[in-house]
Scaffold this motif. Structure first.
Motif, PDB file in Angstrom:
ATOM      1  N   TYR A 142       0.625   4.881  12.170  1.00  0.00           N
ATOM      2  CA  TYR A 142      -0.147   4.972  10.926  1.00  0.00           C
ATOM      3  C   TYR A 142      -1.552   5.507  11.197  1.00  0.00           C
ATOM      4  N   ILE A 143      -2.205   4.985  12.216  1.00  0.00           N
ATOM      5  CA  ILE A 143      -3.567   5.412  12.527  1.00  0.00           C
ATOM      6  C   ILE A 143      -3.596   6.856  13.012  1.00  0.00           C
ATOM      7  N   ILE A 144      -2.783   7.149  14.010  1.00  0.00           N
ATOM      8  CA  ILE A 144      -2.862   8.464  14.661  1.00  0.00           C
ATOM      9  C   ILE A 144      -2.419   9.570  13.727  1.00  0.00           C
ATOM     10  N   ASN A 145      -1.395   9.328  12.934  1.00  0.00           N
ATOM     11  CA  ASN A 145      -0.914  10.382  12.053  1.00  0.00           C
ATOM     12  C   ASN A 145      -1.834  10.619  10.866  1.00  0.00           C
ATOM     13  N   ASN A 146      -2.797   9.709  10.649  1.00  0.00           N
ATOM     14  CA  ASN A 146      -3.753   9.891   9.557  1.00  0.00           C
ATOM     15  C   ASN A 146      -5.169  10.201  10.029  1.00  0.00           C
ATOM     16  N   LEU A 147      -5.456   9.911  11.298  1.00  0.00           N
ATOM     17  CA  LEU A 147      -6.771  10.224  11.855  1.00  0.00           C
ATOM     18  C   LEU A 147      -6.717  11.297  12.932  1.00  0.00           C
ATOM     19  N   GLY A 148      -5.603  11.397  13.605  1.00  0.00           N
ATOM     20  CA  GLY A 148      -5.512  12.280  14.755  1.00  0.00           C
ATOM     21  C   GLY A 148      -5.925  11.537  16.016  1.00  0.00           C
ATOM     22  N   LEU A 149      -5.299  11.891  17.136  1.00  0.00           N
ATOM     23  CA  LEU A 149      -5.568  11.191  18.386  1.00  0.00           C
ATOM     24  C   LEU A 149      -7.030  11.315  18.837  1.00  0.00           C
ATOM     25  N   PRO A 150      -7.649  12.498  18.811  1.00  0.00           N
ATOM     26  CA  PRO A 150      -9.044  12.595  19.281  1.00  0.00           C
ATOM     27  C   PRO A 150     -10.005  11.697  18.490  1.00  0.00           C
ATOM     28  N   LEU A 151      -9.905  11.699  17.171  1.00  0.00           N
ATOM     29  CA  LEU A 151     -10.803  10.892  16.361  1.00  0.00           C
ATOM     30  C   LEU A 151     -10.531   9.405  16.562  1.00  0.00           C
ATOM     31  N   THR A 152      -9.273   9.054  16.723  1.00  0.00           N
ATOM     32  CA  THR A 152      -8.922   7.657  16.969  1.00  0.00           C
ATOM     33  C   THR A 152      -9.541   7.164  18.275  1.00  0.00           C
ATOM     34  N   LEU A 153      -9.416   7.975  19.336  1.00  0.00           N
ATOM     35  CA  LEU A 153      -9.994   7.593  20.625  1.00  0.00           C
ATOM     36  C   LEU A 153     -11.516   7.530  20.558  1.00  0.00           C
ATOM     37  N   PHE A 154     -12.111   8.420  19.793  1.00  0.00           N
ATOM     38  CA  PHE A 154     -13.561   8.418  19.639  1.00  0.00           C
ATOM     39  C   PHE A 154     -14.033   7.129  18.973  1.00  0.00           C
ATOM     40  N   LEU A 155     -13.368   6.732  17.905  1.00  0.00           N
ATOM     41  CA  LEU A 155     -13.743   5.508  17.210  1.00  0.00           C
ATOM     42  C   LEU A 155     -13.497   4.274  18.070  1.00  0.00           C
ATOM     43  N   LEU A 156     -12.410   4.293  18.818  1.00  0.00           N
ATOM     44  CA  LEU A 156     -12.130   3.181  19.732  1.00  0.00           C
ATOM     45  C   LEU A 156     -13.220   3.085  20.793  1.00  0.00           C
ATOM     46  N   ALA A 157     -13.673   4.225  21.305  1.00  0.00           N
ATOM     47  CA  ALA A 157     -14.739   4.231  22.308  1.00  0.00           C
ATOM     48  C   ALA A 157     -16.045   3.702  21.720  1.00  0.00           C
ATOM     49  N   LEU A 158     -16.341   4.050  20.473  1.00  0.00           N
ATOM     50  CA  LEU A 158     -17.540   3.528  19.819  1.00  0.00           C
ATOM     51  C   LEU A 158     -17.497   2.006  19.747  1.00  0.00           C
ATOM     52  N   PHE A 159     -16.341   1.498  19.389  1.00  0.00           N
ATOM     53  CA  PHE A 159     -16.183   0.047  19.314  1.00  0.00           C
ATOM     54  C   PHE A 159     -16.338  -0.599  20.686  1.00  0.00           C
ATOM     55  N   ALA A 160     -15.669  -0.048  21.698  1.00  0.00           N
ATOM     56  CA  ALA A 160     -15.681  -0.643  23.033  1.00  0.00           C
ATOM     57  C   ALA A 160     -17.071  -0.594  23.662  1.00  0.00           C
ATOM     58  N   MET A 161     -17.789   0.501  23.457  1.00  0.00           N
ATOM     59  CA  MET A 161     -19.091   0.675  24.094  1.00  0.00           C
ATOM     60  C   MET A 161     -20.251   0.113  23.269  1.00  0.00           C
ATOM     61  N   HIS A 162     -19.948  -0.340  22.084  1.00  0.00           N
ATOM     62  CA  HIS A 162     -20.996  -0.896  21.232  1.00  0.00           C
ATOM     63  C   HIS A 162     -21.607  -2.130  21.893  1.00  0.00           C
ATOM     64  N   PRO A 163     -22.920  -2.161  22.072  1.00  0.00           N
ATOM     65  CA  PRO A 163     -23.541  -3.274  22.792  1.00  0.00           C
ATOM     66  C   PRO A 163     -23.397  -4.593  22.056  1.00  0.00           C
TER      67      PRO A 163
END
Length: 451
Positions: free
Chosen positions: A354-375
């Motif tokens: 659901y996520i990848i087919n509506n956001l695309g893999l690059p954007l999904t990974l980018f948002l995940l990285a923002l969450f993970a690296m958020h202080p």
């Protein structure tokens, strides 16, 4: 690679750079979210209220009325936090909108609801950051009390509950259940509210029978999600006495027993295991968990390929759902991974797709990285972030229910309170000022927001 839209990833961007730079001593930064957030509670209970209205034939509730209520709650959350949104978030949102609109022109079946899901994550996270950790605790206790009260009413007086809340008809009007769907349980509960025949309960079959409690969420899956969120909160915070904290743990476990949620029980055990190791402190682990689980699903799907046959749920159980998710991801071509072509099979029963087919893999990974690296500002936030990553990593294997506002509003609000920009010393003064202002002007921005 989850997204907490109902997704973790926008919330990653959730902490405005300017907010972090502001001195914590500005007590007026506390918003009306302090105390029990009525918007979080509203997100959890509005479906129950609409179901009652529909059952009493006050009005016939359809999907449009439900969507309007949900959008109203999101809009009010936006009003509360609008002056805390940083320029960076505005730019990220603009880029995402442009991409989604462009992709929609190429892929007409792309579901823009994913943007609504991200908005819930970001806005309620922001609402939490303007509140306090103790406010998050109170909100959890209030919802727990409401859920157990309605839940035991449903369990002990099932027929009466059905007369007050005709859940089946509500979901038929909503379009989730077809009018031709056979109601094997012969109750007014949701279609998954009963485990009959071979699909027996996992927990205490002899006591509860085949009934799966839904409580105010109207569906057992969301009650299971609430249970997992309760475990994440208890493992990440330590407010109050040990006895009170242990009791909240017990009540969270009781929720997954009542809902007979195999996912919630497994997720809770995994959370406890992760919290007992130092790995939960690693940002890399937070990023890697959803990715690793998705890769594992794909590998499982590749080992069970059925050439020429579209992926489908062969066995409607946990292992069957996992296999379906893996086979679907393995079945895709590059356009599906980049949201440029619709999935050959529906994605509602597998959150990753659901996520990848509506956001695309690059954007999904980018948002995940923002969450993970958020202080993270506190130890509680470090733990809560890891628990959220694990929660999404596991839940997305079998569905996209983590995005519903019923539980997503609470999840991101609680995470926000662990990253609160208000110090405990400032909270009492800010609360007093907020209550005085609230009496005179309920919906206009607080004085501090205009500062």
């Amino acid at each position: 690679m989850s997204l907490a839209s109902d997704t973790p990833f926008l919330a990653f961007a959730a902490a405005p750079a300017r907010a972090a730079a502001r001195p914590a001593t500005r007590a007026p930064a506390l918003s009306r979210a302090d105390g029990v957030s009525w918007l979080v509670v509203a997100g959890a209970v509005f479906n129950l209220a609409l179901c009652f209205i529909n059952t009493r034939h006050v009005i016939t509730v359809h999907s449009s009325e439900i969507a309007l209520c949900e959008l109203a709650i999101i809009f009010l959350a936006f009003i509360e936090v609008r002056n805390t949104i940083s320029p960076a978030v505005v730019r990220i949102t603009a880029v995402m909108l442009c991409f989604e609109i462009g992709a929609k022109l190429i892929n007409p079946r792309l579901d823009l609801k994913i943007l609504h899901d991200l908005a819930i994550a970001y806005l309620f996270y922001q609402l939490g950051t303007r509140s306090t950790l103790r406010s998050g605790e109170r909100t959890m206790w209030v919802l727990m009390a409401m859920i157990l009260f309605i839940g035991f009413f449903e369990l002990l007086f099932t027929n009466l509950f059905g007369m007050v809340f005709d859940v089946w008809t509500y979901y038929v009007n909503k379009g989730v259940i077809s009018t031709s769907t056979v109601n094997y349980s012969n109750t007014n509960l949701f279609i998954s509210g009963n485990r009959g025949a071979a699909a027996s309960r996992t927990f205490f079959q002899s006591i509860f029978g085949s009934h799966r409690v839904s409580s105010l969420f109207l569906e057992p899956d969301s009650l299971g999600n609430f249970s997992a969120i309760g475990f994440a909160w208890c493992l990440s915070t330590s407010l109050g006495s040990r006895l009170r904290h242990a009791f909240l743990f017990f009540l969270a476990a009781l929720c997954f027993v009542l809902a007979d949620s195999r996912f919630a029980s497994g997720c809770a055990m995994a959370m406890i295991g992760l919290r007992m190791t130092p790995l939960y402190r690693s940002r890399f682990v937070v990023f890697a968990m959803p990715v690793a689980v998705m890769m594992g699903l794909m590998l499982q799907g590749a080992n069970h390929e059925m050439p020429g046959i579209l992926p489908s749920i062969i066995g409607d159980n946990f292992s069957g759902r996992l296999l379906f998710s893996g086979r679907l991801l393995d079945y895709w071509y590059l356009p599906q991974w980049f949201a440029m072509a619709p999935s050959q099979v529906y994605t509602a029963d597998t959150g990753y797709a659901y996520i990848i087919n509506n956001l695309g893999l690059p954007l999904t990974l980018f948002l995940l990285a923002l969450f993970a690296m958020h202080p993270a500002r506190t130890k509680s936030a470090v733990s809560m972030k890891a628990m959220i990553s694990l929660y999404f990593a596991t839940s997305l294997c079998i569905g996209a229910s983590v995005f519903t506002i019923k539980t997503a509003a609470l999840l991101w609000f609680l995470y926000g309170t662990t990253n609160s920009v208000v110090t405990p010393a400032d909270a009492p003064a800010a609360t007093t000022a907020r209550l005085k202002y609230f009496r005179f002007n309920r919906f206009s921005p607080s004085p501090e927001h205009g500062a």
